[in-house]
Design a protein around this motif. Structure first.
Motif, mmCIF file in Angstrom:
data_model
loop_
_atom_site.group_PDB
_atom_site.id
_atom_site.type_symbol
_atom_site.label_atom_id
_atom_site.label_comp_id
_atom_site.label_asym_id
_atom_site.label_seq_id
_atom_site.Cartn_x
_atom_site.Cartn_y
_atom_site.Cartn_z
ATOM 1 N N LEU A 82 19.959 -1.917 -8.859
ATOM 2 C CA LEU A 82 21.183 -2.392 -9.501
ATOM 3 C C LEU A 82 21.345 -3.885 -9.227
ATOM 4 C CD1 LEU A 82 21.795 0.640 -8.095
ATOM 5 C CD2 LEU A 82 23.796 0.350 -9.512
ATOM 6 N N TYR A 83 21.449 -4.662 -10.286
ATOM 7 C CA TYR A 83 21.588 -6.113 -10.187
ATOM 8 C C TYR A 83 23.050 -6.506 -10.376
ATOM 9 C CZ TYR A 83 16.509 -6.235 -10.785
ATOM 10 O OH TYR A 83 15.156 -6.055 -10.635
ATOM 11 N N ASP A 85 25.915 -9.960 -10.278
ATOM 12 C CA ASP A 85 26.055 -11.417 -10.341
ATOM 13 C C ASP A 85 26.891 -11.938 -9.163
ATOM 14 O OD1 ASP A 85 28.765 -10.977 -11.024
ATOM 15 O OD2 ASP A 85 28.440 -11.381 -13.150
ATOM 16 N N ARG A 89 29.657 -8.333 -10.136
ATOM 17 C CA ARG A 89 29.747 -7.463 -11.314
ATOM 18 C C ARG A 89 28.341 -6.989 -11.693
ATOM 19 N NH1 ARG A 89 35.030 -6.061 -12.133
ATOM 20 N NH2 ARG A 89 36.334 -7.867 -11.819
ATOM 21 N N LEU A 90 28.245 -5.723 -12.086
ATOM 22 C CA LEU A 90 26.955 -5.138 -12.433
ATOM 23 C C LEU A 90 26.377 -5.800 -13.682
ATOM 24 C CD1 LEU A 90 24.837 -2.950 -11.800
ATOM 25 C CD2 LEU A 90 26.175 -1.399 -13.246
ATOM 26 N N VAL A 91 25.160 -6.280 -13.557
ATOM 27 C CA VAL A 91 24.443 -6.928 -14.658
ATOM 28 C C VAL A 91 23.557 -5.909 -15.368
ATOM 29 C CG1 VAL A 91 22.681 -8.670 -15.200
ATOM 30 C CG2 VAL A 91 24.463 -9.183 -13.518
ATOM 31 N N SER A 92 22.817 -5.120 -14.596
ATOM 32 C CA SER A 92 21.932 -4.111 -15.182
ATOM 33 C C SER A 92 21.426 -3.160 -14.107
ATOM 34 C CB SER A 92 20.748 -4.763 -15.914
ATOM 35 O OG SER A 92 19.962 -5.540 -15.035
ATOM 36 N N SER A 110 16.070 -8.091 -14.171
ATOM 37 C CA SER A 110 17.505 -8.004 -14.433
ATOM 38 C C SER A 110 17.764 -8.425 -15.878
ATOM 39 C CB SER A 110 18.280 -8.910 -13.468
ATOM 40 O OG SER A 110 17.896 -10.267 -13.612
ATOM 41 N N ALA A 111 18.858 -7.942 -16.450
ATOM 42 C CA ALA A 111 19.219 -8.280 -17.828
ATOM 43 C C ALA A 111 19.930 -9.622 -17.915
ATOM 44 C CB ALA A 111 20.092 -7.187 -18.432
ATOM 45 N N GLU A 131 28.634 1.264 -15.100
ATOM 46 C CA GLU A 131 28.370 0.547 -16.341
ATOM 47 C C GLU A 131 28.360 -0.946 -16.079
ATOM 48 O OE1 GLU A 131 31.462 1.685 -19.023
ATOM 49 O OE2 GLU A 131 30.700 3.723 -19.246
ATOM 50 N N ARG A 132 27.727 -1.667 -16.979
ATOM 51 C CA ARG A 132 27.700 -3.121 -16.904
ATOM 52 C C ARG A 132 29.126 -3.647 -16.721
ATOM 53 N NH1 ARG A 132 23.901 -7.132 -19.262
ATOM 54 N NH2 ARG A 132 25.043 -9.090 -19.162
ATOM 55 N N GLY A 133 29.305 -4.562 -15.778
ATOM 56 C CA GLY A 133 30.619 -5.140 -15.516
ATOM 57 C C GLY A 133 31.361 -4.484 -14.364
#
Length: 148
Positions: A82-83, A85, A89-92, A110-111, A131-133
């Protein structure tokens, strides 16, 4: 003097214990994490391990936010990567399989730019429904870098 020495030893012990008790919270669950914030720790990661407790993981802390790619060289455990920022916040998320191909193991990029990477047992991200974010929370002893 003796009381001062006892107090100093108990404070030192408490400080050492708190580093070993690092945790993150994601998707309403808390995971005990090992911190990899030095280059050699990040390079070694979870290599050569045969298992990872269900409530445990490894948090990689990088020096700066940038696109990242992890691989599973010498990693025996299937993992979710899990990436996050600089704002945590989850990036991907990538689901990674064990790899014994050495330098031929595939990368999992990473996305987008990331600063933190959390590795958990494979399937955990799906079970949590992240989820992303989504935001990750850190225990107070985890170093924060680059947050705006």
């Amino acid at each position: 003097m003796r009381l001062f020495l006892l107090l100093a030893l108990s404070l030192l012990s408490a400080g050492c214990a708190s580093r070993g008790q690092a945790w993150v919270e994601l998707g309403g669950e808390r995971f005990s994490v090992e911190i990899a914030d030095e280059p050699d720790e990040r390079a070694r990661g979870l290599m050569f391990r045969d298992r990872l407790a269900a409530d445990a993981g490894m948090l990689f802390v990088h020096a700066e936010e940038q696109p990242l790619a992890y691989w599973m060289k010498n990693t025996r455990i299937p993992l979710d990567i899990l990436y996050f920022d600089a704002r945590r916040r989850l990036v991907s998320v990538s689901r990674a399989s064990p790899c014994s191909l050495g330098d031929r193991c595939p990368p999992y990029p990473s996305a987008g730019p990331a600063l933190y990477v959390l590795e958990l047992n494979a399937g955990t991200a799906g079970r949590l429904g992240v989820e992303r974010g989504d935001e990750i929370r850190f225990s107070p002893d985890i170093p924060e870098r680059g947050a705006p």
